[in-house]
Design an enzyme around this catalytic site. Structure first.
Site, mmCIF file in Angstrom:
data_model
loop_
_atom_site.group_PDB
_atom_site.id
_atom_site.type_symbol
_atom_site.label_atom_id
_atom_site.label_comp_id
_atom_site.label_asym_id
_atom_site.label_seq_id
_atom_site.Cartn_x
_atom_site.Cartn_y
_atom_site.Cartn_z
ATOM 1 N N ARG A 232 66.817 58.126 116.274
ATOM 2 C CA ARG A 232 67.453 58.264 117.577
ATOM 3 C C ARG A 232 68.449 57.137 117.776
ATOM 4 N NH1 ARG A 232 66.531 62.706 117.607
ATOM 5 N NH2 ARG A 232 65.415 64.019 119.068
ATOM 6 N N GLU A 261 75.774 60.948 122.446
ATOM 7 C CA GLU A 261 76.241 61.988 121.506
ATOM 8 C C GLU A 261 76.970 63.109 122.241
ATOM 9 O OE1 GLU A 261 73.006 63.315 119.010
ATOM 10 O OE2 GLU A 261 72.601 61.301 118.309
ATOM 11 N N HIS A 280 74.377 64.125 113.742
ATOM 12 C CA HIS A 280 72.992 64.513 114.059
ATOM 13 C C HIS A 280 72.583 65.760 113.255
ATOM 14 C CE1 HIS A 280 69.788 64.132 117.438
ATOM 15 N NE2 HIS A 280 69.246 64.607 116.345
#
Ligand SMILES: NC(=O)c1ccc[n+]([C@@H]2O[C@H](COP(=O)([O-])OP(=O)(O)OC[C@H]3O[C@@H](n4cnc5c(N)ncnc54)[C@H](O)[C@@H]3O)[C@@H](O)[C@H]2O)c1
Ligand SMILES: O=C(O)CC[C@@H](O)C(=O)O
Length: 529
Positions: A232, A261, A280
């Site tokens: 994360r 993000e 991601h």
């Protein structure tokens, strides 16, 4: 028909079982803004998301029919868990389906970082044959620090061993014993920072893990460290990392995740020659996306159909072995709670639950929840469920007290629910599962009884005097109420007694009032189970 909304791109194959279910209608609407989603969510019983949809309080508040939010993946940081719990909306995730995929991505990132693959690729396809700038390092004999030895961290450590790396591992739940079994060395964050050559984080983002690697750690870090984050954004302080690379402390970093993000175009990671990034992608394989979607669809179906489920994020996890012992008692537990609540005629201040028998040696919290749900459900209706019942009890100042005992009056297990009111009145109902007979209520207040807890029950308190049973039967007959079964309980001849009648249909209020006018009859209430 249950309506399920899929608001992020989720594998079709994974949600096939939902689409095939005869009692489910699946609709896909991706890319909705918060207001758009809030405007339509009221129609749906379930919402399926990945990480793009932010399931905010506003959306949950508008989801008046919403029973479950399913997250096809692990992290639920895009879902307001507290708001969901308060509203009794179950949040489930798919914790196992993308472990290997994310572990492999971590490895891909570590190797790309060690050998400058993205930078070398960019130059080569740009027409520059540069063999000097990309001198790499081997993984063999290097020390890898793993922070977070859960599902993914453990798999990374396993693979790193195969590459001949030495592993330093830190996790608050990692015991010496388990570390030895996994052939890793138990270490502190400080040990890792000072001694590792590569470092990878696999923790959730929590207040404790936020910036767990920041300026103070960089200051003592082994020179030439390479850092990977496929967990994360925010676990490693982005600003401090860039400084540490520029100061020559860190040799390079590989990040799949960002503090925000997607990152802004001017984010320093995007242009730094020593930082490689992916958007991601940790969980993005065909296999993982199918796995998580299959897992989450299965759970959503269970929840919609009121069947047992696991993986609820806003409820504590329960081992399957414990669950299989408790589960048979959920229904009788809920009915006892409901019976007691309907029988109590004052506001409840304490729910006392006593579990006696062989369940006394396991954690009975899930069973407690069903009983509390039964108690509160009488007043709160469908607003209460096993996710929010403890919260609702607490917010109403209702104390839940649980006791356990091994002796159970000859039953395998005896559940006793006692409701205490503010003026110290008590209502007690006890029940069990009888081999071959199913659910039974075996005690009401001080009276031993034997009744199946189902349908419409008239509970009468009266004085044990001749003729009363006949008068009750006549009055009910005159009002077209058919009695299916009747039981009488008393402690002493002529003393206080109870009568329990199961009847074929709901009884009108006037009939109950008429019953209370009969001589020697003190109270008559209807209980529906
Ligand atoms: N990049 C991706 O696409 C992707 C995919 C899947 C998972 N993830 C993320 O990867 C992380 C790990 O996932 P997992 O499935 O292995 O989770 P997990 O729950 O199995 O493991 C997390 C581990 O972190 C440990 N931990 C918690 N606080 C810690 C601390 N302060 N210091 C050290 N360890 C600590 C926990 O004890 C646990 O063992 C999560 O953040 C998850 O959201 C990312
Ligand atoms: O690709 C996704 O949905 C995010 C996956 C990952 O971050 C997770 O938490 O499972």
């Amino acid at each position: 028909m249950f309506k399920v909304l899929v608001s992020d791109p989720i594998s079709d194959l994974g949600i096939q079982q939902l689409m095939d279910a005869p009692d489910v209608l699946v609709e896909k609407k991706t890319g909705l803004a918060e207001d758009e989603l809030a405007a339509i969510i009221g129609e749906y019983d379930a919402l399926l998301v990945r990480s793009q949809t932010r399931v905010t309080e506003k959306i949950l508040a508008a989801g008046t029919n919403l029973k479950v939010v399913g997250r096809a993946g692990v992290g639920v940081d895009n879902i307001d868990l507290e708001a969901a719990t308060q509203r009794g909306i179950i949040v489930i995730n798919a914790p196992d389906g993308n472990t290997i995929t994310t572990c492999e991505h971590t490895f891909a990132m570590m190797m790309a970082l060690a050998r400058h693959i993205p930078q070398a690729y960019a130059k080569t396809v740009g027409g520059v044959w540069d063999r000097k700038s990309f001198l790499g390092v081997e993984l063999r004999n290097k020390t890898l620090g793993v922070m977070g030895m859960g599902r993914i961290g453990s798999e990374v450590a396993k693979r790193a061993k195969a590459f001949g790396m030495n592993i330093l591992a830190f996790d608050p739940f990692l015991t010496q014993d388990r570390a030895e079994k996994m052939e890793v060395k138990l270490a502190s964050v400080d040990d890792i920072v000072r001694n590792a050559d590569f470092m990878t984080v696999h923790t959730p983002l929590t207040p404790e893990t936020r910036h767990m690697i920041s300026r103070p750690q960089f200051e003592v870090m082994k020179k030439g460290m390479r850092i990977i984050n496929c967990a994360r954004g925010g676990i490693i302080d982005e600003v401090a990392l860039v400084e540490a690379i520029d100061e020559g402390i860190v040799a390079g970093a590989a990040f799949d995740v960002f503090e925000s993000e997607p990152p802004q175009l001017d984010h320093p990671f995007l242009s730094h020659p020593k930082i490689i990034v992916t958007p991601h992608l940790g969980a993005s394989t065909v296999e993982a996306q199918e796995n998580v979607a299959i897992d989450v669809s299965e759970e959503v179906l269970h929840i919609l159909r009121n069947e047992p489920f696991k993986n609820a994020v806003n409820m504590p996890p329960v081992a399957a072995s414990v669950m299989s012992r408790l589960q048979p008692y959920f229904s009788i537990g809920e009915k006892l709670g409901s019976f007691a609540a309907q029988s109590a005629n004052q506001a409840v201040s304490e729910i006392h639950i006593d579990v006696a028998g062989d369940l006394s040696d396991i954690d009975i919290l899930p069973l407690t929840r069903y009983i509390v749900k039964g108690v509160l459900g009488h007043h709160l209706g469908s607003e209460v469920n096993i996710v929010n019942c403890m919260h609702l009890a607490k917010s109403r100042d209702i104390n839940v007290v649980v006791t356990k005992a091994s002796k159970s009056k000859g039953f395998t297990n005896l559940l006793t629910v006692t409701l205490k009111t503010q003026n110290h009145e008590e209502t007690l109902v006890a029940g069990t599962l009888l081999n071959g007979y199913g659910e039974r209520i075996v005690q009401i207040d001080k009276f031993p009884v034997d009744m199946a807890p189902e349908g419409h029950v008239i509970l009468i308190s009266h004085n044990d005097k001749p003729g009363i049973i006949g008068r009750v039967g006549t009055l009910l007959g005159e009002n077209d109420v058919n009695i299916a079964s009747m039981q009488v309980g008393r402690k002493i001849i002529g003393g206080a007694a109870i009568m329990i009648l199961t009847v074929d249909k709901a009884v009108q209020k006037e009939v109950l009032s008429q019953l209370t006018t009969l001589p020697e009859l003190n109270r008559a209430i209807e209980i529906t189970l």
